[in-house]
Design a protein around this motif. Structure first.
Motif, mmCIF file in Angstrom:
data_model
loop_
_atom_site.group_PDB
_atom_site.id
_atom_site.type_symbol
_atom_site.label_atom_id
_atom_site.label_comp_id
_atom_site.label_asym_id
_atom_site.label_seq_id
_atom_site.Cartn_x
_atom_site.Cartn_y
_atom_site.Cartn_z
ATOM 1 N N VAL A 100 -5.966 7.459 -1.934
ATOM 2 C CA VAL A 100 -4.604 7.010 -2.197
ATOM 3 C C VAL A 100 -4.171 7.576 -3.540
ATOM 4 N N MET A 153 5.386 0.953 -1.629
ATOM 5 C CA MET A 153 4.618 -0.193 -2.119
ATOM 6 C C MET A 153 5.461 -1.119 -2.996
ATOM 7 N N HIS A 190 1.066 6.867 -2.161
ATOM 8 C CA HIS A 190 1.601 5.582 -2.591
ATOM 9 C C HIS A 190 2.871 5.835 -3.386
#
Length: 272
Positions: free
Chosen positions: A35, A85, A5
């Motif tokens: 993640v 993100m 991420h």
């Protein structure tokens, strides 16, 4: 499955934000998905919050160089996919051109899902200066027929980052704006603009206002990442690398150029 991420913030300075995102990823991810959250390098934002810097195209470009270094690091470290993100993302193509692993953009994934969930979507933003960028995203990702446009929430980042303990005021504002857009413009899907807004809504569990869909941008980006990794592993499918926008630079020359510009010192950023 391991996914990297990538945030545009310094996550170590925003522990409640990072913890809320990590919790949501655990809820919606597959049992075997890991993640790892990464922000930009410490002291990237010595005097200003990202929402200030990234409203200027040159600052946004410079900060994006860390993302382009990090995608290479992710592949070298054995990650299966890379998740950018943030909605003000602008380097997904460049990042994908550097690696074979899937690179998923929050902006692209959220807009395509919004186009599938209804007939007219709106993007909500807490940073008005991003409106032209988000309008350009609509064109860039080819979703103009389904897009109404971009609407300011009238909130700043301080309000949003203060809402993880009490998301009620942000939920109320999103609900109010969404109902007005539905009533006045026929909007039937909304995209919570920046990742902090989406994260606050994930804490509150808001996925619907009346019968209007609210895109879970965090979950959607994660699920696109899982899907593309699964397809790569089971079918061999991966992104095109056939033209100017996607061709991978020769490794030797890439290393030379990055050394020349001093970019080899970037990367290995903070991890949550």
């Amino acid at each position: 499955m391991r996914l990297w991420h990538q945030s545009r913030t310094e996550l170590a300075r925003l522990p409640k934000y990072a913890d809320a995102m990590a919790a949501h990823f655990r809820r919606v991810g597959k049992p075997d998905t890991v993640v790892d959250l990464h922000g930009l390098m410490p002291s990237t934002y010595v005097t200003e919050y990202p929402g200030h810097d990234n409203r200027y195209v040159y600052f946004a470009y410079l900060h994006s160089l860390q993302i382009l270094r990090n995608v290479q690091q992710a592949e070298a470290d054995g990650y299966d996919g890379f998740l950018i993100m943030n909605l003000p993302e602008s380097v997904q193509e460049e990042a994908q051109s550097l690696v074979d692993i899937p690179v998923v953009s929050y902006a692209q994934a959220s807009m395509h899902v919004a186009a599938m969930l209804g007939r007219r979507f709106a993007i909500l933003t807490m940073i008005d200066e991003y409106i032209p960028l988000y309008e350009s995203h609509i064109t860039r990702y080819g979703v103009q027929p389904r897009a109404w446009g971009v609407q300011s929430l009238g909130y700043d980042y301080r309000t949003v980052f203060g809402a993880f303990d009490d998301p009620g005021p942000v939920v109320d504002r999103v609900t109010e704006v969404t109902r007005r857009l539905a009533r006045e413009h026929g909007v039937d899907v909304v995209i919570p603009g920046e990742a902090p807004v989406a994260t606050v809504l994930s804490v509150a569990g808001l996925t619907r206002v009346d019968e209007i869909a609210v895109v879970d941008c965090l979950g959607v980006t994660l699920k696109f990442g899982e899907m593309l990794v699964d397809l790569a592993q089971t079918t061999g499918m991966r992104a095109s690398a056939s033209d100017y926008f996607s061709a991978r630079p020769p490794a030797g020359r890439l290393a030379e150029v990055e050394r020349f510009y001093g970019l080899d010192s970037l990367g290995r950023t903070e991890e949550k």
